[in-house]
Design a protein around this motif. Sequence first.
Motif, short mmCIF file in Angstrom:
data_model
loop_
_atom_site.label_atom_id
_atom_site.label_comp_id
_atom_site.label_asym_id
_atom_site.label_seq_id
_atom_site.Cartn_x
_atom_site.Cartn_y
_atom_site.Cartn_z
N SER A 177 30.17 34.15 38.10
CA SER A 177 30.33 33.14 36.84
C SER A 177 31.77 33.44 36.39
O SER A 177 32.35 34.31 36.67
N PRO A 178 32.27 32.30 35.63
CA PRO A 178 33.73 32.56 35.23
C PRO A 178 34.05 33.76 34.34
O PRO A 178 35.01 34.41 34.56
N ASP A 179 32.89 34.08 33.67
CA ASP A 179 32.85 35.44 33.05
C ASP A 179 33.02 36.64 33.89
O ASP A 179 33.70 37.60 33.38
N ARG A 180 32.65 36.59 35.18
CA ARG A 180 32.71 37.71 36.10
C ARG A 180 33.93 37.85 36.91
O ARG A 180 34.22 38.64 37.87
N ARG A 181 35.00 36.85 36.73
CA ARG A 181 36.28 36.77 37.34
C ARG A 181 36.98 38.11 37.25
O ARG A 181 37.15 38.55 36.01
N MET A 182 37.18 38.73 38.43
CA MET A 182 37.71 39.92 38.36
C MET A 182 39.07 40.02 37.89
O MET A 182 39.86 38.88 38.13
N ILE A 183 39.70 41.22 37.65
CA ILE A 183 41.11 41.13 37.22
C ILE A 183 42.11 41.72 38.22
O ILE A 183 41.65 42.92 38.49
N LEU A 184 42.93 41.04 38.43
CA LEU A 184 43.91 41.36 39.61
C LEU A 184 44.86 42.67 38.99
O LEU A 184 45.57 42.29 37.94
N ALA A 185 44.48 43.64 39.49
CA ALA A 185 45.22 45.01 38.95
C ALA A 185 46.62 45.23 39.66
O ALA A 185 47.41 45.76 39.08
N GLU A 186 46.51 45.00 40.92
CA GLU A 186 47.97 45.61 41.60
C GLU A 186 47.71 44.71 43.09
O GLU A 186 46.73 44.57 43.57
N SER A 187 49.08 44.26 43.59
CA SER A 187 49.09 43.60 44.73
C SER A 187 50.26 44.01 45.37
O SER A 187 51.46 43.76 44.81
N ARG A 188 50.20 44.66 46.51
CA ARG A 188 51.45 45.00 47.06
C ARG A 188 51.56 45.11 48.55
O ARG A 188 50.74 45.27 49.38
N ALA A 189 52.79 44.80 49.10
CA ALA A 189 52.64 44.84 50.66
C ALA A 189 52.82 46.16 51.02
O ALA A 189 53.87 46.88 50.63
N LEU A 190 52.15 46.83 52.09
CA LEU A 190 52.60 48.27 52.53
C LEU A 190 52.77 48.08 54.06
O LEU A 190 51.85 48.06 54.68
N GLY A 191 53.92 48.11 54.35
CA GLY A 191 54.05 47.59 55.91
C GLY A 191 53.52 46.26 55.96
O GLY A 191 53.66 45.25 55.29
N ASP A 192 52.73 46.17 57.13
CA ASP A 192 52.15 44.84 57.50
C ASP A 192 50.85 44.92 56.75
O ASP A 192 49.94 43.81 57.28
N VAL A 193 50.36 45.50 56.05
CA VAL A 193 49.02 45.44 55.28
C VAL A 193 49.39 45.12 53.90
O VAL A 193 50.22 45.49 53.09
N GLN A 194 48.51 44.19 53.43
CA GLN A 194 48.55 43.55 51.98
C GLN A 194 47.48 44.39 51.21
O GLN A 194 46.29 44.19 51.50
N TYR A 195 48.01 45.31 50.16
CA TYR A 195 47.08 45.97 49.38
C TYR A 195 46.74 45.17 48.19
O TYR A 195 47.57 44.82 47.44
N THR A 196 45.50 45.09 47.66
CA THR A 196 45.04 44.51 46.62
C THR A 196 43.97 45.10 45.84
O THR A 196 43.16 45.75 46.47
N ARG A 197 44.15 45.29 44.53
CA ARG A 197 43.21 46.19 43.54
C ARG A 197 42.75 45.14 42.40
O ARG A 197 43.46 44.65 41.81
N TYR A 198 41.39 45.05 42.56
CA TYR A 198 40.87 44.35 41.53
C TYR A 198 39.86 45.15 40.68
O TYR A 198 39.15 46.05 41.02
N LEU A 199 39.90 44.79 39.29
CA LEU A 199 38.94 45.36 38.19
C LEU A 199 37.80 44.49 38.06
O LEU A 199 37.86 43.19 37.66
N VAL A 200 36.58 44.86 38.00
CA VAL A 200 35.23 44.33 37.54
C VAL A 200 35.40 44.43 36.21
O VAL A 200 35.24 45.51 35.64
N ARG A 201 35.10 43.08 35.55
CA ARG A 201 34.77 43.05 33.93
C ARG A 201 33.60 42.93 33.75
O ARG A 201 32.64 42.32 34.44
N ARG A 202 33.07 43.63 32.45
CA ARG A 202 31.71 43.28 32.08
C ARG A 202 31.96 42.83 30.68
O ARG A 202 31.83 43.51 29.83
N GLY A 203 31.80 41.71 30.33
CA GLY A 203 31.96 41.11 28.94
C GLY A 203 33.26 40.90 28.40
O GLY A 203 34.34 41.25 29.27
#
Length: 357
Positions: A177-203
């Motif tokens: 639900s829109p309420d559960r939209r995760m929070i983008l905590a970090e995103s960076r390219a590591l060579g040819d890999v794209q690393y992404t970190r999301y946080l799950v929110r509860r309320g």
Amino acid sequence: MHVLLSFAASLDGCLDDTTPERLLLSNPEDFDRVDAARAACDAILVGAGTVRADDPRLLVRSAERRAERVALGLAPSPLRVVLTGAGGIDPEAKVLTTPGAETLLIEGRPDLRAVLAELERRGVRRLMVEGGSAVLSAFLAEDLADEIQYAAAPFLIGDAAAPRAFGRPGAVLFPQSPDRRMILAESRALGDVQYTRYLVRRGHSDEELLRLTIELSRSCPPVLKAYSVGAIIAAPDGSVLSTGYSREPRYGLGDPSANHAEEVAIAKLGYEDPRLRTATLYTSLEPCSPRASRPRSCTDHILAAGIPRVVLGWREPTLLAVCDGVERLSAAGVEVLEPAGFAAAVAEVNRAVLSQD
Ligand SMILES: NC(=O)c1ccc[n+]([C@@H]2O[C@H](COP(=O)([O-])OP(=O)(O)OC[C@H]3O[C@@H](n4cnc5c(N)ncnc54)[C@H](OP(=O)(O)O)[C@@H]3O)[C@@H](O)[C@H]2O)c1
Ligand SMILES: [Zn+2]
């Protein structure tokens, strides 16, 4: 307990192909990032399928990181946890026979909440779940994930039979639900890999958003002479408008290695954004004032942006500077809240800075 799910997947969401050989999706830079994440956890968990397919050792590889853990009074590598059902695992599996960490084999497909309770009893506060498909899906289906670390690898597997990161047929993922939209905590390219970190929110209570700023602060590139801080700007309905963390690469503010969490979060919106006038700024540490590295302190930015409400986790200790951010904000009419119970977690993230003499 904080549960983070970590995996590398192809662009079409597969964890592996269907050949018996192990497919290395990641690259050396990303393996090093995973190594740092392992070193920051108390336990690493995998399913029996991963042990059968990949035979991993699940140890911290870097001698420096192992030494840092030992200096903190921890084992060199986190506890290794393997979940098995009826199948069991080979007694010669590396996770059982390679020295360097304790291994806990949990048999009989137990309820995951019972597994977490047992790990908590053993002192585990941060758990890294490294796969595979069935176990990652099970944690999501039970709504037990607090964070997702996803390395997108430059492959397309294109095989319906290949194991998927999530959503194995039949798995019920946590309700979106829109309420559960995760929070983008970090995103960076590591060579040819794209690393992404999301946080799950509860309320969206003040406490929940403040907790998330502390998690966000774990994305800061560590340095010894500056704090690691996370900041979130939220609308009155709790929706996240912007985030920032210390030293987050954001250009236009000056040397990115001097960037502060609050100024980055404000800069992403710009002073003119009218939503700032009704927003709350959450920050793990008191906004700075005064500031040596730049003419404008974060307190100046908050006042210039017209943010009416600030919630913070910890007042800045008088170690690197004498801070009067709270006094200045309050004197200017900003409502400042300091909910109890967050100081220890902020200090823990900053323990390397705080332990200097
Ligand atoms: N790319 C990556 O980052 C990454 C990471 C890890 C794994 N992988 C890949 O993932 C594949 C393995 O995935 P997988 O799904 O076959 O195996 P898995 O998720 O590693 O393990 C599943 C097994 O765990 C046991 N289990 C115990 N409790 C469970 C529970 N509550 N829920 C689910 N399983 C439970 C069961 O063992 P029993 O069979 O004994 O009943 C089950 O078959 C391999 O191809 C591996 O290479 C990729
Ligand atoms: Zn600042």
